[in-house]
Motif scaffolding. Structure first.
Motif, PDB file in Angstrom:
ATOM      1  N   LYS A  38       0.830  -1.213   0.000  1.00 10.77           N
ATOM      2  CA  LYS A  38       0.000   0.000   0.000  1.00 10.77           C
ATOM      3  C   LYS A  38       0.863   1.261   0.000  1.00 10.77           C
ATOM      4  N   ARG A  39       2.017   1.191   0.620  1.00 12.71           N
ATOM      5  CA  ARG A  39       2.926   2.345   0.597  1.00 12.71           C
ATOM      6  C   ARG A  39       3.394   2.613  -0.825  1.00 12.71           C
ATOM      7  N   TRP A  40       3.638   1.528  -1.525  1.00 13.92           N
ATOM      8  CA  TRP A  40       4.064   1.691  -2.917  1.00 13.92           C
ATOM      9  C   TRP A  40       2.946   2.345  -3.727  1.00 13.92           C
ATOM     10  N   ILE A  41       1.723   1.873  -3.513  1.00 14.41           N
ATOM     11  CA  ILE A  41       0.588   2.453  -4.247  1.00 14.41           C
ATOM     12  C   ILE A  41       0.453   3.934  -3.905  1.00 14.41           C
ATOM     13  N   ALA A  42       0.585   4.244  -2.627  1.00  9.74           N
ATOM     14  CA  ALA A  42       0.309   5.603  -2.174  1.00  9.74           C
ATOM     15  C   ALA A  42       1.349   6.612  -2.641  1.00  9.74           C
ATOM     16  N   PHE A  43       2.605   6.236  -2.622  1.00  9.22           N
ATOM     17  CA  PHE A  43       3.622   7.273  -2.793  1.00  9.22           C
ATOM     18  C   PHE A  43       4.629   7.049  -3.890  1.00  9.22           C
ATOM     19  N   ALA A  44       4.862   5.810  -4.224  1.00  7.84           N
ATOM     20  CA  ALA A  44       5.961   5.590  -5.132  1.00  7.84           C
ATOM     21  C   ALA A  44       5.553   5.843  -6.568  1.00  7.84           C
ATOM     22  N   VAL A  45       4.271   5.847  -6.782  1.00  7.20           N
ATOM     23  CA  VAL A  45       3.798   5.845  -8.148  1.00  7.20           C
ATOM     24  C   VAL A  45       3.124   7.167  -8.482  1.00  7.20           C
ATOM     25  N   ARG A  46       3.397   7.655  -9.648  1.00  3.87           N
ATOM     26  CA  ARG A  46       2.654   8.811 -10.127  1.00  3.87           C
ATOM     27  C   ARG A  46       1.379   8.291 -10.781  1.00  3.87           C
ATOM     28  N   PRO A  47       0.199   8.716 -10.311  1.00  9.28           N
ATOM     29  CA  PRO A  47      -1.031   8.164 -10.872  1.00  9.28           C
ATOM     30  C   PRO A  47      -1.134   8.422 -12.375  1.00  9.28           C
ATOM     31  N   ARG A  48      -1.670   7.445 -13.100  1.00 11.66           N
ATOM     32  CA  ARG A  48      -1.757   7.550 -14.550  1.00 11.66           C
ATOM     33  C   ARG A  48      -3.037   8.230 -15.008  1.00 11.66           C
ATOM     34  N   GLY A  49      -3.967   8.410 -14.096  1.00 11.70           N
ATOM     35  CA  GLY A  49      -5.232   9.041 -14.452  1.00 11.70           C
ATOM     36  C   GLY A  49      -6.036   9.259 -13.185  1.00 11.70           C
ATOM     37  N   ARG A  50      -7.330   9.632 -13.401  1.00  9.85           N
ATOM     38  CA  ARG A  50      -8.180   9.885 -12.236  1.00  9.85           C
ATOM     39  C   ARG A  50      -9.534   9.246 -12.429  1.00  9.85           C
ATOM     40  N   VAL A  51     -10.108   8.766 -11.340  1.00  5.76           N
ATOM     41  CA  VAL A  51     -11.514   8.374 -11.383  1.00  5.76           C
ATOM     42  C   VAL A  51     -12.264   9.266 -10.403  1.00  5.76           C
ATOM     43  N   VAL A  52     -13.380   9.817 -10.879  1.00  4.11           N
ATOM     44  CA  VAL A  52     -14.184  10.700 -10.038  1.00  4.11           C
ATOM     45  C   VAL A  52     -15.370   9.887  -9.525  1.00  4.11           C
ATOM     46  N   VAL A  53     -15.607   9.959  -8.212  1.00  6.57           N
ATOM     47  CA  VAL A  53     -16.659   9.126  -7.617  1.00  6.57           C
ATOM     48  C   VAL A  53     -17.731  10.000  -6.973  1.00  6.57           C
ATOM     49  N   ASP A  54     -18.966   9.463  -6.862  1.00  4.39           N
ATOM     50  CA  ASP A  54     -20.061  10.240  -6.267  1.00  4.39           C
ATOM     51  C   ASP A  54     -19.987  10.199  -4.731  1.00  4.39           C
ATOM     52  N   ALA A  55     -20.866  10.975  -4.109  1.00  7.10           N
ATOM     53  CA  ALA A  55     -20.803  11.134  -2.644  1.00  7.10           C
ATOM     54  C   ALA A  55     -20.994   9.807  -1.915  1.00  7.10           C
ATOM     55  N   GLY A  56     -21.884   8.976  -2.439  1.00  5.73           N
ATOM     56  CA  GLY A  56     -22.143   7.690  -1.787  1.00  5.73           C
ATOM     57  C   GLY A  56     -20.897   6.810  -1.812  1.00  5.73           C
ATOM     58  N   ALA A  57     -20.255   6.759  -2.956  1.00  6.64           N
ATOM     59  CA  ALA A  57     -19.037   5.947  -3.077  1.00  6.64           C
ATOM     60  C   ALA A  57     -17.931   6.521  -2.192  1.00  6.64           C
ATOM     61  N   LEU A  58     -17.853   7.848  -2.167  1.00  4.42           N
ATOM     62  CA  LEU A  58     -16.837   8.506  -1.349  1.00  4.42           C
ATOM     63  C   LEU A  58     -16.963   8.070   0.114  1.00  4.42           C
ATOM     64  N   ARG A  59     -18.208   8.062   0.599  1.00  2.36           N
ATOM     65  CA  ARG A  59     -18.462   7.631   1.980  1.00  2.36           C
ATOM     66  C   ARG A  59     -18.068   6.175   2.167  1.00  2.36           C
ATOM     67  N   ALA A  60     -18.485   5.346   1.228  1.00  2.31           N
ATOM     68  CA  ALA A  60     -18.202   3.909   1.339  1.00  2.31           C
ATOM     69  C   ALA A  60     -16.695   3.646   1.376  1.00  2.31           C
ATOM     70  N   LEU A  61     -15.953   4.427   0.602  1.00  2.00           N
ATOM     71  CA  LEU A  61     -14.499   4.219   0.537  1.00  2.00           C
ATOM     72  C   LEU A  61     -13.814   4.740   1.793  1.00  2.00           C
ATOM     73  N   THR A  62     -14.181   5.962   2.195  1.00  2.00           N
ATOM     74  CA  THR A  62     -13.420   6.603   3.269  1.00  2.00           C
ATOM     75  C   THR A  62     -13.892   6.182   4.651  1.00  2.00           C
ATOM     76  N   ARG A  63     -15.211   5.911   4.798  1.00  2.00           N
ATOM     77  CA  ARG A  63     -15.723   5.584   6.133  1.00  2.00           C
ATOM     78  C   ARG A  63     -15.819   4.085   6.366  1.00  2.00           C
ATOM     79  N   GLN A  64     -16.152   3.360   5.300  1.00  2.00           N
ATOM     80  CA  GLN A  64     -16.467   1.951   5.532  1.00  2.00           C
ATOM     81  C   GLN A  64     -15.430   0.989   4.972  1.00  2.00           C
ATOM     82  N   GLY A  65     -14.376   1.549   4.374  1.00  2.00           N
ATOM     83  CA  GLY A  65     -13.311   0.680   3.881  1.00  2.00           C
ATOM     84  C   GLY A  65     -13.750  -0.259   2.775  1.00  2.00           C
ATOM     85  N   ARG A  66     -14.721   0.197   1.943  1.00  2.00           N
ATOM     86  CA  ARG A  66     -15.232  -0.656   0.869  1.00  2.00           C
ATOM     87  C   ARG A  66     -14.388  -0.542  -0.400  1.00  2.00           C
TER      88      ARG A  66
END
Ligand code: GLU
Length: 381
Positions: A278-306
């Protein structure tokens, strides 16, 4: 989670430091106009030799370009990229020669390791670099790391050794990162200009407010200044590694840091240590693109670890392949909330925006993954 509050704010928590990364800035090992400074390199070698017994140390040293510029009698920082690369080539070997001589007195063998951003971004090269460093440490060698400035052009550079040293610390799972520079830590304001500017002894987290204290990156012979040091502190903290910024000209500074004396500024690690992958994912790599997510998904990812599912996907930016790392952004904000390895390429993902899991096969015409990013491959920042 460790009960951080009970320790009270402002406590250094070093634990037992078995593996240590020390980064020295150009200003510390070179002198203006003459480059690599033997007396300073010797002093540094003595400091490192003193704390090395029973510990593994990796040194990240700047100063190649400054040393090369002096050798080439440029009288200034090189201007063009080829000039910089030439100066780095000349300076790197001159600097290593000084280190070789200085550490020999302490019976310490040194080994040169030159890295580029790609050696860290590419998973197999990353693992390879890690194996090399482990092997050197296994041979009781002191690895001396720098960016491979001679071949690394701007687009593929880490760019400064503060961030590079944090990546190296994470790479080898160090217990502590020390940035030695010519100021005694982070101040509430520029001590040269503001009366009453106070040095911070402990920083619990590099908040946006703290990051602002870093100001702009400085120019001149040192690349970073405080801004890159604070970026490095964020990386180290997320990797679960404490970091100290201190004045490398103070005698005995490393030994004192290791005794938890209040020298410099200590940056606390995050309680939860990210796993190496996860450290490699977080910092070692320059992201190749972006995915934009809606509010519901944002909550699920950040609060519920989904995991991220196609139903929460609003937009896809950039071109990337399945298996690459992308940034995750909440709808209506530019703030990156996390990074993850995608299961689909960009074109596939564009077809899957807002799609329910059971409709994936119908949309793509073939069966594939259920998740856009599986939670095991997702890091919330
Ligand atoms: N790699 C550069 C050098 O050795 C220094 C980069 C930095 O100062 O952060 O000259």
């Amino acid at each position: 989670m460790a009960p951080r509050r009970e320790l009270g704010p402002g406590t250094r928590r070093l634990g037992r430091v078995r593996r240590l990364v020390v980064k020295v800035g150009s200003g510390l090992v070179t002198s203006p106009g003459t480059g690599g400074d033997p007396a300073r390199v010797e002093a540094l070698a003595a400091e490192i030799a003193e704390v090395r017994g029973g510990r593994e140390v990796v040194l990240v040293s700047s100063g190649a370009i400054a040393t090369g510029a002096a050798r080439l009698a440029l009288g200034r920082r090189p201007r063009s990229i080829p000039e910089t690369q030439a100066a780095a080539a000349v300076g790197q070997s001159a600097l290593m020669w000084l280190y070789e001589m200085a550490f020999k007195r302490h019976d310490i063998a040194v080994g040169q390791v030159l890295l580029t951003a790609q050696d860290i971004a590419d998973r197999s090269r990353y693992l390879n670099a890690r194996n090399t460093l482990q092997a050197l440490l296994g041979f009781q060698v002191l690895p001396i790391v720098n960016e491979n400035d001679t071949v690394a052009v701007e687009e593929i550079k880490v760019g400064d050794n503060d961030n590079l040293s944090a990546l190296v610390a994470s790479l080898i799972d160090a217990d502590l990162l020390v940035l030695l520079t010519d100021v005694d830590g982070l101040y509430t304001a520029d001590p040269a200009r503001t009366a009453g500017a106070r040095k911070l002894d402990v920083v619990e987290a590099v908040t946006d407010e703290i990051a602002r204290l870093g100001g702009e990156a400085t120019s001149g012979i040192s690349v970073g200044g405080m801004a890159t040091k604070l970026a490095a502190a964020r990386k180290a903290a997320a990797a679960g590694i404490p970091m100290v910024i201190a004045d490398g000209r103070q005698p005995g500074v490393l030994a004192r840091i290791l005794r938890s004396e209040p020298v410099g500024t200590y940056f606390a690690p995050r309680d939860a240590r990210l796993a190496a992958r996860k450290r490699w994912i977080a910092f070692a790599v320059r992201p190749r693109g972006r995915v934009v997510v809606d509010a519901g998904a944002l909550r699920a990812l950040t609060r519920q670890g989904r995991s991220l599912l196609p139903s929460g996907l609003v937009a896809v930016d950039g071109q990337f392949a399945a298996g690459e790392v992308v940034a995750v952004v909440g709808e209506g904000s530019d703030r990156e909330i996390g990074r993850g390895v995608v299961n689909f390429d960009a074109a596939e993902l564009r077809k899957l925006r807002g799609v329910k899991t059971h409709e994936i096969e119908e949309r793509l015409g073939y069966k594939s993954f259920d998740e856009v990013i599986h939670r095991d491959n997702l890091v919330i920042l």
